[in-house]
Motif scaffolding. Structure first.
Motif, PDB file in Angstrom:
ATOM      1  N   PRO A 112       0.835  -1.383  -0.142  1.00 56.60           N
ATOM      2  CA  PRO A 112       0.033   0.082  -0.030  1.00 56.60           C
ATOM      3  C   PRO A 112       0.705   1.374  -0.219  1.00 56.60           C
ATOM      4  O   PRO A 112       0.288   2.370  -0.188  1.00 56.60           O
ATOM      5  CB  PRO A 112      -0.727  -0.034   1.292  1.00 56.60           C
ATOM      6  N   VAL A 113       2.169   1.372   0.365  1.00 59.31           N
ATOM      7  CA  VAL A 113       2.590   2.498   0.264  1.00 59.31           C
ATOM      8  C   VAL A 113       3.884   2.521  -0.784  1.00 59.31           C
ATOM      9  O   VAL A 113       4.755   3.434  -0.695  1.00 59.31           O
ATOM     10  CB  VAL A 113       3.734   2.349   1.689  1.00 59.31           C
ATOM     11  N   GLU A 114       3.951   1.742  -1.797  1.00 55.60           N
ATOM     12  CA  GLU A 114       4.903   1.502  -2.824  1.00 55.60           C
ATOM     13  C   GLU A 114       4.320   1.973  -4.210  1.00 55.60           C
ATOM     14  O   GLU A 114       4.646   1.523  -5.164  1.00 55.60           O
ATOM     15  CB  GLU A 114       5.483   0.414  -2.922  1.00 55.60           C
ATOM     16  N   LEU A 155      -1.843  -6.469   3.040  1.00 55.95           N
ATOM     17  CA  LEU A 155      -2.012  -5.633   4.479  1.00 55.95           C
ATOM     18  C   LEU A 155      -1.384  -6.357   5.624  1.00 55.95           C
ATOM     19  O   LEU A 155      -0.543  -5.673   6.196  1.00 55.95           O
ATOM     20  CB  LEU A 155      -3.621  -5.526   4.469  1.00 55.95           C
ATOM     21  N   GLN A 156      -1.587  -7.654   5.689  1.00 57.35           N
ATOM     22  CA  GLN A 156      -1.457  -8.547   7.028  1.00 57.35           C
ATOM     23  C   GLN A 156      -1.888  -8.276   8.065  1.00 57.35           C
ATOM     24  O   GLN A 156      -2.332  -9.146   8.893  1.00 57.35           O
ATOM     25  CB  GLN A 156       0.147  -8.500   6.892  1.00 57.35           C
ATOM     26  N   GLU A 199      -3.168   3.885   8.981  1.00 54.93           N
ATOM     27  CA  GLU A 199      -3.453   4.786   8.198  1.00 54.93           C
ATOM     28  C   GLU A 199      -3.201   4.965   6.908  1.00 54.93           C
ATOM     29  O   GLU A 199      -3.622   5.442   6.052  1.00 54.93           O
ATOM     30  CB  GLU A 199      -2.890   6.015   9.173  1.00 54.93           C
ATOM     31  N   ASP A 200      -1.813   4.529   6.435  1.00 55.64           N
ATOM     32  CA  ASP A 200      -1.392   4.208   5.151  1.00 55.64           C
ATOM     33  C   ASP A 200      -2.389   3.513   4.435  1.00 55.64           C
ATOM     34  O   ASP A 200      -2.726   3.984   3.188  1.00 55.64           O
ATOM     35  CB  ASP A 200      -0.021   3.789   5.044  1.00 55.64           C
ATOM     36  N   ALA A 201      -2.795   2.427   4.907  1.00 53.11           N
ATOM     37  CA  ALA A 201      -3.670   1.473   4.068  1.00 53.11           C
ATOM     38  C   ALA A 201      -4.939   2.351   3.865  1.00 53.11           C
ATOM     39  O   ALA A 201      -5.540   2.059   2.694  1.00 53.11           O
ATOM     40  CB  ALA A 201      -3.757  -0.014   4.757  1.00 53.11           C
ATOM     41  N   ILE A 202      -5.566   2.944   4.936  1.00 50.48           N
ATOM     42  CA  ILE A 202      -6.900   3.498   4.804  1.00 50.48           C
ATOM     43  C   ILE A 202      -6.699   4.582   3.837  1.00 50.48           C
ATOM     44  O   ILE A 202      -7.558   4.713   3.001  1.00 50.48           O
ATOM     45  CB  ILE A 202      -7.258   4.130   6.098  1.00 50.48           C
TER      46      ILE A 202
END
Length: 297
Positions: free
Chosen positions: A226-228, A251-252, A269-272
């Motif tokens: 999610p952050v890449e 996600l994990q 928060e990054d995933a959301i």
């Protein structure tokens, strides 16, 4: 029932499905008509247990077949399979994709190299996938990260990318075979590119792929971090109708403390925020996720 053609028994991920088709071609070329090949998974102990049970059953049902074991579990723990009387040969995860590895005599029971020394992932041209309506295309292999729960880097080595030209050539071949949808797959697909000349990011590669294979109707991604997600990939999500509105997120967990213990690179928060941004670009987008329950202390 006797085995009349190389039989591939695949466990685990989409990447294994792709690699099984590569091996099918190599085994046929090597004349292994009576072989049963197990492409194993090491993600869970249950996956390894299931593979061992399937190997024993195959030997009971096919006493004269040559049984070959490969895949992540065989790479990580080859002796476990070498000790099984049902197994004739073990081939490592890197060597299984090399045509020359399949013509060697079974007297050399274990053929497993140091996966961490592998530097390249070659493109492998395959005609299609048996009994499947969509095709998987490997664009990346291995992982440079060391999450605390994950054994996969030790089964597949460090991250390495398939050159764009090889990806385009394979995609064209699959479209010519009649496939309407291709799924780009790898161990850590969002890490694509830094090891290639010019360091193309994943989004840039996909943009070039879609431009050079205009007859491909649908393109889909396997799991991504999610952050890449790079800027080109965000533009594809927002603007490219051939890029399917579905993201599977690695996600994990959804708790920041658990994620920190896992040594993941993202927070809750990054995933959301990633999902909200994708939804703002494509309101019809759907999400899937990998979740681990019961992380050991």
């Amino acid at each position: 029932m006797s085995v009349k053609d190389p039989q591939i028994v695949t466990f685990g991920c989409r990447l294994n499905i792709y690699e099984s088709e590569v091996m099918r071609g190599h085994a046929r070329a090597a004349g292994l008509e009576e072989a049963i090949i197990f492409n194993t998974c090491a993600v869970t102990k249950q996956a390894e247990k299931d593979a061992r049970a399937a190997i024993r059953k195959a030997r009971r049902n096919n006493p004269g077949a040559r049984i070959i074991v490969t895949g992540c579990s065989a790479q990580v723990n080859p002796k476990q399979y070498a000790e099984m009387p049902e197994v004739d040969q073990i081939i490592g995860n890197d060597l299984k994709l090399k045509e020359e590895a399949w013509g060697l005599p079974a007297a050399e029971k274990i053929r497993v190299n140091d996966i961490m020394t592998v530097k390249e992932t070659a493109g492998h041209l395959i005609a299609g996938f048996e009994d499947r309506s969509r095709a998987f295309l490997q664009v990346q292999n291995g992982c440079d990260h060391r999450c605390t729960f994950c054994i996969i880097p030790y089964g597949r080595g460090n991250s390495r990318s398939v050159p764009v030209g090889a990806i385009v050539e394979q995609a064209r071949a699959l479209v010519e075979q009649g496939y309407k949808e291709i799924v780009l797959t790898g161990v850590d697909v969002t890490s694509y590119g830094p090891d290639l000349p010019g360091k193309p990011a994943l989004g840039q590669m996909i943009r070039r792929l879609l431009a050079l294979v205009p007859d491909l109707p649908r393109l889909r991604l396997s799991s991504l971090d999610p952050v890449e997600i790079d800027d080109d990939l965000w533009r594809l999500i927002a603007e490219e109708p051939r890029f399917m509105p579905h993201l599977h997120v690695s996600l994990q967990a959804g708790d920041n403390m658990i994620l920190k213990r896992m040594k993941r690179r993202h927070s809750r928060e990054d995933a959301i925020a990633m999902c909200a941004r994708a939804k703002s670009y494509r309101p019809d987008i759907a999400f899937g996720a990998d979740i681990i329950a019961g992380l050991p202390p």
